[in-house]
Design an enzyme around this catalytic site. Structure first.
Site, PDB file in Angstrom:
ATOM      1  N   ILE A 121      -1.228  -1.888  -5.376  1.00 31.50           N
ATOM      2  CA  ILE A 121      -1.818  -2.378  -6.660  1.00 31.50           C
ATOM      3  C   ILE A 121      -2.069  -1.295  -7.782  1.00 31.50           C
ATOM      4  O   ILE A 121      -2.279  -1.704  -8.899  1.00 31.50           O
ATOM      5  CB  ILE A 121      -3.251  -2.747  -6.066  1.00 31.50           C
ATOM      6  CG1 ILE A 121      -4.041  -3.407  -7.146  1.00 31.50           C
ATOM      7  CG2 ILE A 121      -4.033  -1.502  -5.847  1.00 31.50           C
ATOM      8  CD1 ILE A 121      -5.270  -4.092  -6.676  1.00 31.50           C
TER       9      ILE A 121
ATOM     10  N   ASP B  85      -0.615  -7.151  -5.957  1.00 26.27           N
ATOM     11  CA  ASP B  85      -1.701  -7.243  -5.249  1.00 26.27           C
ATOM     12  C   ASP B  85      -1.663  -8.024  -4.004  1.00 26.27           C
ATOM     13  O   ASP B  85      -1.380  -9.173  -3.759  1.00 26.27           O
ATOM     14  CB  ASP B  85      -2.767  -7.818  -6.047  1.00 26.27           C
ATOM     15  CG  ASP B  85      -4.207  -7.791  -5.736  1.00 26.27           C
ATOM     16  OD1 ASP B  85      -4.574  -7.538  -4.615  1.00 26.27           O
ATOM     17  OD2 ASP B  85      -5.069  -8.228  -6.378  1.00 26.27           O
TER      18      ASP B  85
ATOM     19  N   LYS C 193     -11.931  -3.565  11.445  1.00 22.99           N
ATOM     20  CA  LYS C 193     -10.856  -3.064  12.178  1.00 22.99           C
ATOM     21  C   LYS C 193     -10.526  -3.764  13.525  1.00 22.99           C
ATOM     22  O   LYS C 193      -9.665  -4.395  14.164  1.00 22.99           O
ATOM     23  CB  LYS C 193     -10.905  -1.451  12.282  1.00 22.99           C
ATOM     24  CG  LYS C 193     -10.230  -0.971  11.107  1.00 22.99           C
ATOM     25  CD  LYS C 193      -8.730  -1.125  10.673  1.00 22.99           C
ATOM     26  CE  LYS C 193      -8.277  -0.513   9.503  1.00 22.99           C
ATOM     27  NZ  LYS C 193      -7.193  -1.089   8.709  1.00 22.99           N
TER      28      LYS C 193
ATOM     29  N   GLY D  55      -0.495   4.769  -1.105  1.00 25.59           N
ATOM     30  CA  GLY D  55      -1.609   5.468  -0.345  1.00 25.59           C
ATOM     31  C   GLY D  55      -1.234   6.633   0.601  1.00 25.59           C
ATOM     32  O   GLY D  55      -0.051   6.977   0.426  1.00 25.59           O
ATOM     33  N   GLN D  56      -2.134   6.994   1.362  1.00 26.56           N
ATOM     34  CA  GLN D  56      -1.829   8.140   1.981  1.00 26.56           C
ATOM     35  C   GLN D  56      -0.834   8.005   3.066  1.00 26.56           C
ATOM     36  O   GLN D  56       0.095   8.990   3.280  1.00 26.56           O
ATOM     37  CB  GLN D  56      -3.153   8.552   2.865  1.00 26.56           C
ATOM     38  CG  GLN D  56      -3.182  10.027   3.331  1.00 26.56           C
ATOM     39  CD  GLN D  56      -4.280  10.165   4.257  1.00 26.56           C
ATOM     40  OE1 GLN D  56      -5.108   9.529   4.708  1.00 26.56           O
ATOM     41  NE2 GLN D  56      -4.490  11.492   4.835  1.00 26.56           N
TER      42      GLN D  56
ATOM     43  N   GLY E 145       0.946  -1.226   0.111  1.00 24.69           N
ATOM     44  CA  GLY E 145      -0.060  -0.062  -0.048  1.00 24.69           C
ATOM     45  C   GLY E 145       0.868   1.318   0.089  1.00 24.69           C
ATOM     46  O   GLY E 145       0.660   2.358   0.441  1.00 24.69           O
TER      47      GLY E 145
ATOM     48  N   TYR F 234     -16.361  -0.866   8.069  1.00 23.73           N
ATOM     49  CA  TYR F 234     -14.868  -0.516   8.086  1.00 23.73           C
ATOM     50  C   TYR F 234     -14.371  -0.900   9.673  1.00 23.73           C
ATOM     51  O   TYR F 234     -13.359  -1.621  10.021  1.00 23.73           O
ATOM     52  CB  TYR F 234     -14.470   0.890   7.834  1.00 23.73           C
ATOM     53  CG  TYR F 234     -13.085   1.216   7.996  1.00 23.73           C
ATOM     54  CD1 TYR F 234     -12.024   0.869   7.209  1.00 23.73           C
ATOM     55  CD2 TYR F 234     -12.997   2.254   9.095  1.00 23.73           C
ATOM     56  CE1 TYR F 234     -10.678   1.509   7.286  1.00 23.73           C
ATOM     57  CE2 TYR F 234     -11.600   2.664   9.278  1.00 23.73           C
ATOM     58  CZ  TYR F 234     -10.597   2.406   8.453  1.00 23.73           C
ATOM     59  OH  TYR F 234      -9.505   2.827   8.381  1.00 23.73           O
TER      60      TYR F 234
HETATM   61  N1  SER Z   1      -9.853   7.870   8.545  1.00 27.95           N
HETATM   62  C1  SER Z   1     -10.473   6.804   8.328  1.00 27.95           C
HETATM   63  C2  SER Z   1     -11.887   6.963   7.893  1.00 27.95           C
HETATM   64  O1  SER Z   1     -12.234   8.024   7.878  1.00 27.95           O
HETATM   65  C3  SER Z   1     -10.680   6.187   9.862  1.00 27.95           C
HETATM   66  O2  SER Z   1      -9.499   5.364  10.171  1.00 27.95           O
HETATM   67  O3  SER Z   1     -12.205   6.076   7.321  1.00 27.95           O
END
Ligand code: SER
Length: 316
Positions: A35, A52, A146, A11-12, A8, A142
């Site tokens: 990816i 991937d 987690k 990503g950010q 990743g 999400y």
């Molecule tokens: N920053 C994430 C979100 O807003 C939370 O972990 O999905």
């Protein structure tokens, strides 16, 4: 010599963490993968490959071939996007973690880092100064992934002595790579719109306070946790981590100090309910005691840097 795999890396978090890890461990020892294509500096400063995380066979070959000793798994579908495609998000978020945990056990990886989130908490959790150990009934896809992920991390630590380390990141604010799909991402979008158009329509209500953190603090926290003495760590699920807590209205006021004509309007959507289910502020005393965590950036310092850097990036 540590050999580190970052999954990743475009990503950010990954695009900044990869560069920071290369400074610590040497450019050639940090293998960036994603990816999708990565930013130029990630590709130029060291090895990068398109890969991937769901391709477990290729992953294991890679890890063996490059004698990887540490893995940072940063690939994930964030909260807003996960509500749009719940089963797909669950599959990606869980299967990627299980792939890595089991591969790490099998190959004998020294350390694994996996990001958890404030999303592990839910509406029944105490909202202010949320403790490390508390009620956790997340009601987003999400958040459920987690929380389940945290339990799996602790399971692999207890059962297989795998050194997995994790942080419950607050909303992360950065100017390099945009996140996309998260509930806290308004706090990044707002800066771009303020500079480009002078106004922003916020998808949360003005008083929707959430725990947040500027990326340099998050990167430093991650590396400090990964370098901490194992004997000092008491948490093997995810550490609470606190930086700054603010609402959209407070952030808008801060931006107005630098861009006086900035205007914010509010049009809350489904993400408001997600924000309402999360804490407003986090108690991170356990992280502070165990590995000496201390944040540096406050709202004012962060906003000044965000505006300066985004202006530079957009050539304003
Ligand atoms: N920053 C994430 C979100 O807003 C939370 O972990 O999905």
């Amino acid at each position: 010599m540590e050999k580190i795999l970052v999954i990743g890396a475009a990503g950010q978090i990954g695009s900044e963490l990869t560069l920071a890890l290369r400074k610590v461990y040497g450019d050639a020892n940090v293998f960036a993968t994603d990816i999708k294509d990565a930013p130029k500096d990630v590709k130029k400063s060291g090895p990068f490959q398109i890969m991937d995380v769901m391709d477990d066979k290729r992953l294991i070959h890679f890890v063996i071939r490059y004698k990887i000793t540490q893995i940072y798994l940063l690939a994930a579908v964030l909260s807003g996007n996960a509500e749009r495609l719940p089963l797909q998000a669950w599959d990606i978020n869980m299967r990627s973690l299980l792939n890595i945990l089991d591969l790490a056990r099998e190959v004998g990886i020294n350390k694994v880092f996996w990001p958890s989130s404030i999303a592990v908490f839910g509406t029944t959790t105490p909202k202010t100064d949320t403790p490390q150990l508390t009620i956790m009934e997340p009601n987003t896809v999400y958040g459920i992934s987690k929380l389940a992920g945290e339990r799996w991390c602790e399971y692999y630590f207890n059962k297989h002595h795998l050194d997995v380390r994790s942080i419950r990141y607050p909303g992360l604010i950065s100017y390099k790579t945009e996140a996309g799909g998260g509930t806290t991402d308004y706090a990044v979008e707002i800066f771009y719109d303020a500079i480009e158009t002078g106004s922003y329509e916020c998808f949360l209500k003005p008083d929707a306070a959430l725990p947040m953190m500027f990326m340099p603090d998050a990167i430093r926290a991650t590396i400090e946790l990964m370098e901490a003495d194992e004997s000092k760590l008491t948490v093997h699920s995810g550490y609470n981590l606190s930086g700054i807590s603010f609402s959209p209205a407070q952030l808008a006021d801060e931006i107005k100090k630098i861009i006086p004509d900035f205007k914010i309007t509010y049009k809350p959507d489904f993400r408001q309910a997600i924000a309402e289910s999360w804490p407003k502020s986090i108690d991170d005393r356990v992280a502070r005691n165990d590995w000496g965590w201390n944040h540096e950036y406050d709202l004012e310092k962060m906003s000044k840097i965000m505006i300066k850097e985004i202006k530079k990036k957009l050539d304003h």
